[in-house]
Design a protein around this motif. Sequence first.
Motif, short mmCIF file in Angstrom:
data_model
loop_
_atom_site.label_atom_id
_atom_site.label_comp_id
_atom_site.label_asym_id
_atom_site.label_seq_id
_atom_site.Cartn_x
_atom_site.Cartn_y
_atom_site.Cartn_z
N ALA A 1 0.86 -1.19 0.00
CA ALA A 1 0.00 0.00 0.00
C ALA A 1 0.89 1.24 0.00
N GLU A 2 0.95 1.91 -1.15
CA GLU A 2 1.70 3.16 -1.27
C GLU A 2 1.05 3.99 -2.36
N ASN A 3 1.09 5.30 -2.21
CA ASN A 3 0.46 6.18 -3.21
C ASN A 3 0.95 5.86 -4.60
N GLY A 4 0.00 5.62 -5.50
CA GLY A 4 0.32 5.32 -6.88
C GLY A 4 0.78 3.90 -7.13
N PRO B 1 -3.45 -4.30 11.42
CA PRO B 1 -4.50 -3.31 11.71
C PRO B 1 -3.96 -1.89 11.54
N LEU B 2 -4.83 -1.01 11.08
CA LEU B 2 -4.44 0.39 10.89
C LEU B 2 -4.69 1.18 12.16
N SER B 3 -3.82 2.15 12.43
CA SER B 3 -4.07 3.03 13.57
C SER B 3 -5.19 4.00 13.20
N ASP C 1 -4.66 7.80 -2.08
CA ASP C 1 -4.86 8.43 -0.78
C ASP C 1 -4.30 7.59 0.37
N VAL C 2 -3.05 7.20 0.25
CA VAL C 2 -2.41 6.38 1.28
C VAL C 2 -1.75 7.29 2.31
N GLN C 3 -2.18 7.17 3.54
CA GLN C 3 -1.62 7.91 4.68
C GLN C 3 -1.24 6.88 5.74
N LEU C 4 0.03 6.44 5.74
CA LEU C 4 0.46 5.38 6.65
C LEU C 4 1.65 5.83 7.48
N GLU C 5 1.70 5.34 8.70
CA GLU C 5 2.84 5.62 9.58
C GLU C 5 3.93 4.57 9.39
N GLN C 6 3.54 3.37 8.96
CA GLN C 6 4.47 2.26 8.74
C GLN C 6 4.10 1.58 7.41
N PRO C 7 5.06 0.88 6.81
CA PRO C 7 4.74 0.16 5.57
C PRO C 7 3.60 -0.84 5.78
N LEU C 8 2.88 -1.10 4.72
CA LEU C 8 1.73 -2.00 4.80
C LEU C 8 1.74 -2.95 3.59
#
Length: 143
Positions: free
Chosen positions: A58-61, A84-86, A127-134
């Motif tokens: 999961a990363e933008n684009g 799980p996502l925060s 619209d990927v907004q992540l604190e850690q890789p997924l």
Amino acid sequence: MTKLLSAKRRTFLTIAAGLAAVAAPHVAAAGPTAGGSYQLRATVPVACWVRPDAAVMAENGGTGAVIEACNSPGGFTVSAQYRPLSDTETARIVYGDRTLNLAKTGMLELRRSNMATIRTVAYRFDDVQLEQPLVLALTIQPI
């Protein structure tokens, strides 16, 4: 020697003809008015697999493709499992013709089919907004 080979050949041919008549009595007894029917039944085991062309990150684009294959007559589901996502993390995946927000729980049904099929599905992340890789692990289950 020739008489011995000829006798063995005749014996072999006689045995082969006898076995053919016993093994296929319909053929041996067939005539111009003979008829018959055969019924063939087979059981095909259900086989399903899902194969992405690369790791589903999961990363933008981020884009890729997935091959879905399942011969279950009732259909199948394709699901994604991930950490799980925060509360502050979000991501959206466009999987085939469906646009889905990743669930906070770490599980998401990407597709449900009501028939057996093999197909390639394109996906992309927006619209990927992540604190850690997924990384998403895809599974397929027959219905």
